[in-house]
Every structure is written in structure tokens, then in C-alpha cells.
Design a protein around this motif. Structure first.
Motif, PDB file in Angstrom:
ATOM      1  N   PRO A  56      75.201  66.915  76.120  1.00 18.06           N
ATOM      2  CA  PRO A  56      76.347  67.340  76.947  1.00 18.06           C
ATOM      3  C   PRO A  56      76.776  68.787  76.694  1.00 18.06           C
ATOM      4  N   SER A  57      76.570  69.294  75.473  1.00 17.69           N
ATOM      5  CA  SER A  57      76.990  70.659  75.159  1.00 17.69           C
ATOM      6  C   SER A  57      75.949  71.697  75.542  1.00 17.69           C
ATOM      7  N   GLY A  58      74.816  71.253  76.089  1.00 20.90           N
ATOM      8  CA  GLY A  58      73.791  72.202  76.501  1.00 20.90           C
ATOM      9  C   GLY A  58      72.641  72.318  75.532  1.00 20.90           C
ATOM     10  N   GLY A  59      72.670  71.536  74.483  1.00 22.97           N
ATOM     11  CA  GLY A  59      71.566  71.546  73.539  1.00 22.97           C
ATOM     12  C   GLY A  59      70.363  70.784  74.083  1.00 22.97           C
ATOM     13  N   LEU A  60      69.352  70.652  73.265  1.00 26.01           N
ATOM     14  CA  LEU A  60      68.111  70.016  73.695  1.00 26.01           C
ATOM     15  C   LEU A  60      67.571  69.138  72.573  1.00 26.01           C
ATOM     16  N   VAL A  61      67.221  67.877  72.933  1.00 25.90           N
ATOM     17  CA  VAL A  61      66.691  66.927  71.953  1.00 25.90           C
ATOM     18  C   VAL A  61      65.258  66.573  72.329  1.00 25.90           C
ATOM     19  N   PHE A  62      64.363  66.755  71.366  1.00 25.80           N
ATOM     20  CA  PHE A  62      62.979  66.300  71.529  1.00 25.80           C
ATOM     21  C   PHE A  62      62.759  65.086  70.637  1.00 25.80           C
ATOM     22  N   VAL A  63      62.164  64.035  71.214  1.00 24.62           N
ATOM     23  CA  VAL A  63      61.872  62.823  70.450  1.00 24.62           C
ATOM     24  C   VAL A  63      60.388  62.502  70.603  1.00 24.62           C
ATOM     25  N   ASP A  64      59.720  62.298  69.458  1.00 23.37           N
ATOM     26  CA  ASP A  64      58.311  61.904  69.461  1.00 23.37           C
ATOM     27  C   ASP A  64      58.199  60.478  68.919  1.00 23.37           C
ATOM     28  N   VAL A  65      57.527  59.604  69.668  1.00 25.32           N
ATOM     29  CA  VAL A  65      57.348  58.205  69.271  1.00 25.32           C
ATOM     30  C   VAL A  65      55.862  57.934  69.058  1.00 25.32           C
ATOM     31  N   ASP A  66      55.546  57.326  67.937  1.00 25.44           N
ATOM     32  CA  ASP A  66      54.164  56.961  67.644  1.00 25.44           C
ATOM     33  C   ASP A  66      53.801  55.711  68.456  1.00 25.44           C
ATOM     34  N   VAL A  67      52.909  55.874  69.440  1.00 27.05           N
ATOM     35  CA  VAL A  67      52.519  54.761  70.307  1.00 27.05           C
ATOM     36  C   VAL A  67      51.086  54.310  70.021  1.00 27.05           C
ATOM     37  N   THR A  68      50.578  54.653  68.856  1.00 29.45           N
ATOM     38  CA  THR A  68      49.184  54.333  68.530  1.00 29.45           C
ATOM     39  C   THR A  68      48.916  52.835  68.596  1.00 29.45           C
ATOM     40  N   GLN A  69      49.742  52.047  67.885  1.00 30.18           N
ATOM     41  CA  GLN A  69      49.520  50.608  67.845  1.00 30.18           C
ATOM     42  C   GLN A  69      49.695  49.976  69.223  1.00 30.18           C
ATOM     43  N   THR A  70      50.665  50.478  69.994  1.00 29.88           N
ATOM     44  CA  THR A  70      50.880  49.964  71.351  1.00 29.88           C
ATOM     45  C   THR A  70      49.651  50.191  72.216  1.00 29.88           C
ATOM     46  N   ARG A  71      49.106  51.406  72.132  1.00 29.86           N
ATOM     47  CA  ARG A  71      47.917  51.716  72.932  1.00 29.86           C
ATOM     48  C   ARG A  71      46.713  50.903  72.459  1.00 29.86           C
ATOM     49  N   ARG A  72      46.608  50.680  71.151  1.00 29.47           N
ATOM     50  CA  ARG A  72      45.488  49.880  70.643  1.00 29.47           C
ATOM     51  C   ARG A  72      45.579  48.441  71.152  1.00 29.47           C
ATOM     52  N   ARG A  73      46.804  47.901  71.165  1.00 30.58           N
ATOM     53  CA  ARG A  73      46.973  46.542  71.691  1.00 30.58           C
ATOM     54  C   ARG A  73      46.629  46.495  73.177  1.00 30.58           C
ATOM     55  N   GLU A  74      47.055  47.539  73.911  1.00 31.39           N
ATOM     56  CA  GLU A  74      46.743  47.590  75.335  1.00 31.39           C
ATOM     57  C   GLU A  74      45.236  47.664  75.559  1.00 31.39           C
ATOM     58  N   MET A  75      44.567  48.472  74.737  1.00 31.69           N
ATOM     59  CA  MET A  75      43.115  48.594  74.868  1.00 31.69           C
ATOM     60  C   MET A  75      42.421  47.282  74.524  1.00 31.69           C
ATOM     61  N   ALA A  76      42.932  46.592  73.487  1.00 28.92           N
ATOM     62  CA  ALA A  76      42.336  45.310  73.095  1.00 28.92           C
ATOM     63  C   ALA A  76      42.501  44.283  74.215  1.00 28.92           C
ATOM     64  N   LEU A  77      43.694  44.256  74.828  1.00 29.44           N
ATOM     65  CA  LEU A  77      43.922  43.332  75.940  1.00 29.44           C
ATOM     66  C   LEU A  77      43.036  43.675  77.132  1.00 29.44           C
ATOM     67  N   LEU A  78      42.890  44.979  77.397  1.00 27.60           N
ATOM     68  CA  LEU A  78      42.051  45.418  78.509  1.00 27.60           C
ATOM     69  C   LEU A  78      40.593  45.040  78.269  1.00 27.60           C
ATOM     70  N   GLU A  79      40.127  45.238  77.034  1.00 27.23           N
ATOM     71  CA  GLU A  79      38.747  44.881  76.710  1.00 27.23           C
ATOM     72  C   GLU A  79      38.537  43.369  76.822  1.00 27.23           C
ATOM     73  N   ALA A  80      39.534  42.596  76.341  1.00 25.80           N
ATOM     74  CA  ALA A  80      39.423  41.135  76.442  1.00 25.80           C
ATOM     75  C   ALA A  80      39.391  40.698  77.904  1.00 25.80           C
ATOM     76  N   LYS A  81      40.215  41.348  78.730  1.00 23.95           N
ATOM     77  CA  LYS A  81      40.249  41.025  80.162  1.00 23.95           C
ATOM     78  C   LYS A  81      38.913  41.361  80.811  1.00 23.95           C
ATOM     79  N   GLU A  82      38.359  42.532  80.467  1.00 25.77           N
ATOM     80  CA  GLU A  82      37.072  42.935  81.039  1.00 25.77           C
ATOM     81  C   GLU A  82      35.958  41.982  80.615  1.00 25.77           C
ATOM     82  N   LYS A  83      35.992  41.537  79.342  1.00 22.40           N
ATOM     83  CA  LYS A  83      34.976  40.597  78.868  1.00 22.40           C
ATOM     84  C   LYS A  83      35.092  39.257  79.590  1.00 22.40           C
TER      85      LYS A  83
END
Length: 379
Positions: free
Chosen positions: A112-139
Motif C-alpha cells: 500500500p505504501s508503494g513498496g514491492l514484495v518478491f516471493v519465491d516458492v519452491d515448487v520442485t516437489q509439486t512439479r515432481r508429483r505432477e510429472m509422476a501423475l502425468l507419467e502414470a496417466k500416459e502409461k
């Protein structure tokens, strides 16, 4: 109060420092106010660059020059101009892969005062789970395709010997090479022929179902005389209806329009519905075949019976391949549970719909509705 404020600020900073997400805060003048421990750990070597009071432009330039941030795809001046000139929420922030292989998802927001917030979130495990589900679906899909292709490829191997069994048993039944010595042989030939016909029908249903599942069915569209197709199906089932003491009637209004459809599938749909009605209708019942144009210009064909009916909760099971609705009467009848699913696949291949209205002990009505595009009106 000053001491309490200082203690509160220290506790807040400590709490933010223990988060698993990276957090960077710039003030209204675009200089660094705070950077937590996680952010510095995400970008090794950034600690000496991320010092309080430095401008965001200097920090961004040094991070890129040091190779800590991904190298720009465009020239540095252009990248700096875009990053510093955009409003919060307009930055082209994409997932970044760190040097240790982790994936970070950055976001940016204005305070609100004009500053700037940067947030970094580690999504490695989320993406790995998504890839595992995608691979299982493809199989799973690949296994399904292999199964369907296998069944489709078995057409020749299964039908050829069965046709031979049926042909030779029919020759014995008709005594084409002379009379048989013992009349029991004729009964044996009848049983062989009947069993062969039943087995061939099962194989045909399984192969047809596999073709639909594999998306390998092509409609052989032509002008189909619907009344004639219904008559063909009735001729093939009327003997069974008579043996079961069932009244079979057809009520079609005059001038039934022809359909643009696959004639073999039309006959098969009607045949399957009548056969199902015969199978599940007790003696002295009735089966009615009716048809009429819909308000939208399509055509609705229905087969109703006074049979055992289906409970509402069992209808989805009846429409599943190999689905068998458990009942005292149905257990006395053989079948694979492919009749209705095949009809559903065939009518949907024509762009139409299948609807079931049924009540236990009162009967079932199954309606096939063809879309207006399938109805050929007289010119």
C-alpha cells in the motif's frame, strides 16, 4: 514502547527468516529493505549483493552479471528496462531452475505504501508429483491402447476357426453328405452350432467395443431406411420373443424419414435393445418399439418393455463395459454386459444420445435420439 516495537520487529524478522519461501521487500524508493534467509539460500552467492539500501536496478544487474539469476534472452538493457518499468503483476515471471535443480515460482506485489514484495516458492516437489501423475496417466493410456489394439488385431485369428466350426456343424445338421447313423449326432451338431454362434457374438461385441475405445471406428454413412432396419432386427429376434411368450409390436408414424447413418450399426443398436428387452422380460410380457420426430428436428427411437427394470443407482453400471446389474432374473441369463455400452458408443458416434428410464419390476424404456443433421427429409 520503543523497546517493545524493537522486540516485535525482531520477532517478525526472525519469523520471516524461518519461512521456507524466499521473501524480498523493496521500499517506495525501490531500495532493498529486507531479504530473508531462504531467498539467499535459494540463490547461493547473492548474500553479498542483497544488502539493505541498495537499489533494485543495481541488485538485478549484479545478480545477472554474477550468473546467479538466469541469463537474459534479450540484451541486458532491454531486460532491465522491462523489469524496472513494469507495474507489479505485469512482470513476465516464470518458473526458474536453480543451480541445484530446484524449481522456483516467483510472484511480485506492490505494498500500500508503494513498496514491492518478491516471493519465491519452491515448487520442485509439486512439479515432481505432477510429472509422476502425468507419467502414470500416459502409461495407463498406453496400456489401454495396447489392449485395444491387441483385441482389434485378434479379429482374424478368432473369427476364422469359429467360422469353420459353425460351417462344419451346419453341414452335419443338414446332413449334406448323407444321413447320420444316430439321431443324437444331430443334437450334438445343434449344440456345437448354437455355442459357436454365441461365442462368435461375444467376440464380435468385444472387438467392436475395443475399436470404439481405441477410436478406430469409422462410420460408413449412407441413406438408411430406418423402418427397414427395424424390420431386419425384428426378424432376427421374433423367434426368441415367441419362445418367451412375449408380444413384440412396432408403432411408427407414417412417413418415417431416412437417416444419414451407418446401416450396420443402426441394425445392431436396435437388435441389441430388443435382445436385452427379451432377455429381461418375464413370459407374457410385451416389448414396444416406437419412433417420432423431436421438437428440434431429430428423431427419437425407443424400445420399452414390461421386464424386471433397473434401479436408478444401477443404470451407470449397466452402461459400463462388462457391467452386470445383479438380480435374481439376470443371473439366469448369459451375457458379457457389452450390449448397452456398445449401443451407447454407436449412438454417440452418430452424434446422438442414449437415455434410460426404468423402474424395478415395472419395465425399462431406452431411447436413442439422433440429431437433426442425421435426419434426411424429403426434398
Amino acid at each position: 514502547m520503543v523497546a517493545e516495537a524493537r522486540d516485535g520487529h525482531a520477532l517478525l524478522a526472525e519469523a520471516i527468516d524461518t519461512l521456507d519461501i524466499g521473501l524480498v521487500l523493496y521500499g517506495p524508493n525501490d531500495t532493498l529493505v529486507f531479504c530473508n534467509k531462504a531467498f539467499k539460500e535459494f540463490y547461493p552467492g547473492s548474500g553479498r549483493i542483497l544488502t539493505v539500501g541498495r537499489s533494485r536496478a543495481d541488485i538485478l544487474r549484479d545478480m545477472i552479471a554474477a550468473g546467479i539469476m538466469p541469463p537474459p534472452s534479450d540484451d541486458l538493457a532491454s531486460v532491465m528496462g522491462k523489469a524496472l518499468g513494469c507495474q507489479a503483476g505485469d512482470w513476465p515471471l516464470v518458473e526458474q531452475r536453480l543451480s541445484d535443480g530446484r524449481l522456483m515460482l516467483p510472484t511480485a506485489k506492490r505494498t500500500p505504501s508503494g513498496g514491492l514484495v518478491f516471493v519465491d516458492v519452491d515448487v520442485t516437489q509439486t512439479r515432481r508429483r505432477e510429472m509422476a501423475l502425468l507419467e502414470a496417466k500416459e502409461k495407463a493410456e498406453q496400456a489401454s491402447r495396447i489392449k485395444a489394439e491387441f483385441l482389434s488385431n485378434m479379429t482374424h485369428e478368432l473369427r476364422t476357426p469359429l467360422n469353420a466350426i459353425l460351417g462344419f456343424s451346419e453341414m452335419i445338421m443338414r446332413e449334406m453328405s448323407g444321413p447320420l447313423g444316430d439321431p443324437r449326432y444331430r443334437d450334438y451338431a445343434d449344440h456345437i452350432h448354437e455355442s459357436g454362434c454365441y461365442l462368435l457374438s461375444i467376440i464380435n461385441d468385444i472387438l467392436d467395443m475395443s475399436k470404439f475405445n481405441a477410436g478406430r471406428v469409422e462410420l460408413r454413412e449412407q441413406k438408411v431406411d430406418l423402418a427397414q432396419a427395424i424390420d431386419s432386427a425384428i426378424r432376427m429376434t421374433q423367434e426368441r420373443a415367441r419362445a418367451g411368450r412375449l408380444a413384440l409390436s412396432v408403432r411408427l408414424p407414417p412417413g418415417v424419414p431416412p437417416l444419414l447413418a451407418d446401416e450396420r450399426q443402426i441394425v445392431q443398436m436396435v437388435l441389441n435393445l430388443i435382445s436385452n428387452a427379451i432377455k429381461f422380460t418375464p413370459p407374457d410380457g410385451r416389448i414396444d418399439i416406437e419412433g417420432a420426430l423431436t421438437a428440434e428436428g431429430g428423431y427419437c427411437l425407443s424400445v420399452s418393455d414390461t421386464g424386471i427394470g433397473i434401479a436408478a443407482e444401477d443404470i451407470p453400471t449397466a452402461l459400463e463395459p462388462f457391467g452386470q446389474v445383479d438380480s435374481s432374473i439376470s443371473r439366469h441369463h448369459v451375457g458379457t454386459g457389452l450390449g448397452l455400452p456398445l449401443v451407447k458408443s454407436m449412438i454417440e458416434a452418430h452424434g446422438g444420445t442414449l437415455e434410460i428410464a426404468s423402474q424395478p419390476a415395472k419395465g425399462t424404456r431406452i431411447s436413442l435420439t439422433f440429431p437433426p443433421a442425421r435426419v434426411l427429409h424429403a426434398a
